[in-house]
Design a protein around this motif. Structure first.
Motif, short mmCIF file in Angstrom:
data_model
loop_
_atom_site.label_atom_id
_atom_site.label_comp_id
_atom_site.label_asym_id
_atom_site.label_seq_id
_atom_site.Cartn_x
_atom_site.Cartn_y
_atom_site.Cartn_z
N ILE A 23 12.19 21.78 52.99
CA ILE A 23 12.49 22.60 54.17
C ILE A 23 13.98 22.49 54.51
O ILE A 23 14.52 21.40 54.59
CB ILE A 23 11.66 22.14 55.40
N MET A 24 14.62 23.65 54.68
CA MET A 24 16.03 23.64 55.07
C MET A 24 16.12 23.19 56.53
O MET A 24 15.72 23.92 57.43
CB MET A 24 16.65 25.03 54.90
N GLN A 25 16.66 22.00 56.73
CA GLN A 25 16.74 21.46 58.09
C GLN A 25 18.04 21.83 58.79
O GLN A 25 18.05 22.05 60.00
CB GLN A 25 16.60 19.94 58.06
N VAL A 26 19.15 21.84 58.03
CA VAL A 26 20.45 22.08 58.63
C VAL A 26 21.23 23.04 57.73
O VAL A 26 21.18 22.92 56.50
CB VAL A 26 21.27 20.78 58.78
N VAL A 27 21.94 23.98 58.35
CA VAL A 27 22.80 24.89 57.60
C VAL A 27 24.08 25.14 58.38
O VAL A 27 24.07 25.15 59.62
CB VAL A 27 22.07 26.23 57.29
N GLU A 28 25.16 25.26 57.69
CA GLU A 28 26.45 25.64 58.27
C GLU A 28 27.06 26.70 57.36
O GLU A 28 26.86 26.66 56.15
CB GLU A 28 27.41 24.44 58.34
N PRO A 29 27.76 27.68 57.91
CA PRO A 29 28.26 27.86 59.28
C PRO A 29 27.21 28.49 60.20
O PRO A 29 26.11 28.83 59.75
CB PRO A 29 29.45 28.81 59.08
N PRO A 30 27.58 28.65 61.49
CA PRO A 30 26.61 29.09 62.50
C PRO A 30 25.91 30.42 62.21
O PRO A 30 24.76 30.61 62.64
CB PRO A 30 27.45 29.20 63.78
N GLU A 31 26.57 31.35 61.50
CA GLU A 31 25.92 32.65 61.28
C GLU A 31 24.65 32.54 60.45
O GLU A 31 23.87 33.50 60.38
CB GLU A 31 26.87 33.66 60.65
#
Length: 196
Positions: A23-31
């Motif tokens: 599961i993708m828990q965190v992604v950057e950048p905000p868009e």
């Protein structure tokens, strides 16, 4: 940490942390925040990185976020536990053009093909994402397919083929020299061409 990676990179489109369940828990950048929660458990490449603890540099693909990219995926683990993986996504053009463009003057050219036969970099943007071995775009130019097979079969070498002069519909003969770069489990063929 991902925010720092993203801010430090001038070519990556995004960085993700995918947990051990895929599961993708965190992604950057905000868009791309709205993609958090995306399930990659059915993605064999991603889950193999997490389970085998071996990094992967992927083939060219259409990301869930809607753009064509490649991914550099690294496992996150310690001696007793697998935490998941960190994935950096980028478009090869963004990475390579800044290096290649200042070094190559027309009519000389450089293009890059991955081990599948797919073009991942070319100043002629219409060819990016096309497979030189299978795409109908190359049907009028059988010598391109032959050259592509030669290039994929050898680490380095020289060949020639007929193809459009970049930005035109004028066929010309191009002399080509290539070299192979190995990236984890993948290969990129760097091809330099000159007009005959």
């Amino acid at each position: 940490r991902l925010k720092e990676l993203c801010e430090a990179s001038s070519y990556a489109r995004e960085f993700d942390f995918i947990n051990q369940e895929g599961i993708m828990q965190v992604v950057e950048p905000p868009e791309y925040y709205h993609y958090e929660g995306t399930d990659f458990s059915g993605d064999a490449v991603m889950m193999n990185v997490i389970e085998s603890h071996m990094p992967v540099f992927t083939d060219f693909f259409l990301a869930k976020e809607g753009y064509f990219s490649v991914a550099d995926i690294h496992p996150v683990y310690d001696a007793s536990h697998s935490f998941g993986a960190i994935e950096g996504l980028f478009t090869p053009f963004d990475l390579l053009d800044r290096t290649i463009a200042p070094l190559v003057s027309p009519p000389n050219e450089v293009w890059v093909m991955e081990k599948t036969g797919t073009v991942v970099y070319d100043r002629d943007l219409v060819t990016i994402g096309l497979n030189v071995l299978t795409d109908p775009y190359y049907d009028p130019f059988p010598s391109v397919r032959t050259a592509g097979q030669e290039i994929l079969a050898e680490e380095a070498g020289q060949t020639s083929y007929t193809f459009y002069l970049t930005g035109t519909l004028t066929p010309i003969v191009k002399e080509a020299w290539w070299y192979t770069i190995h990236l984890h489990s993948n290969e990129w063929k760097i091809i330099w061409t000159e007009q005959e």
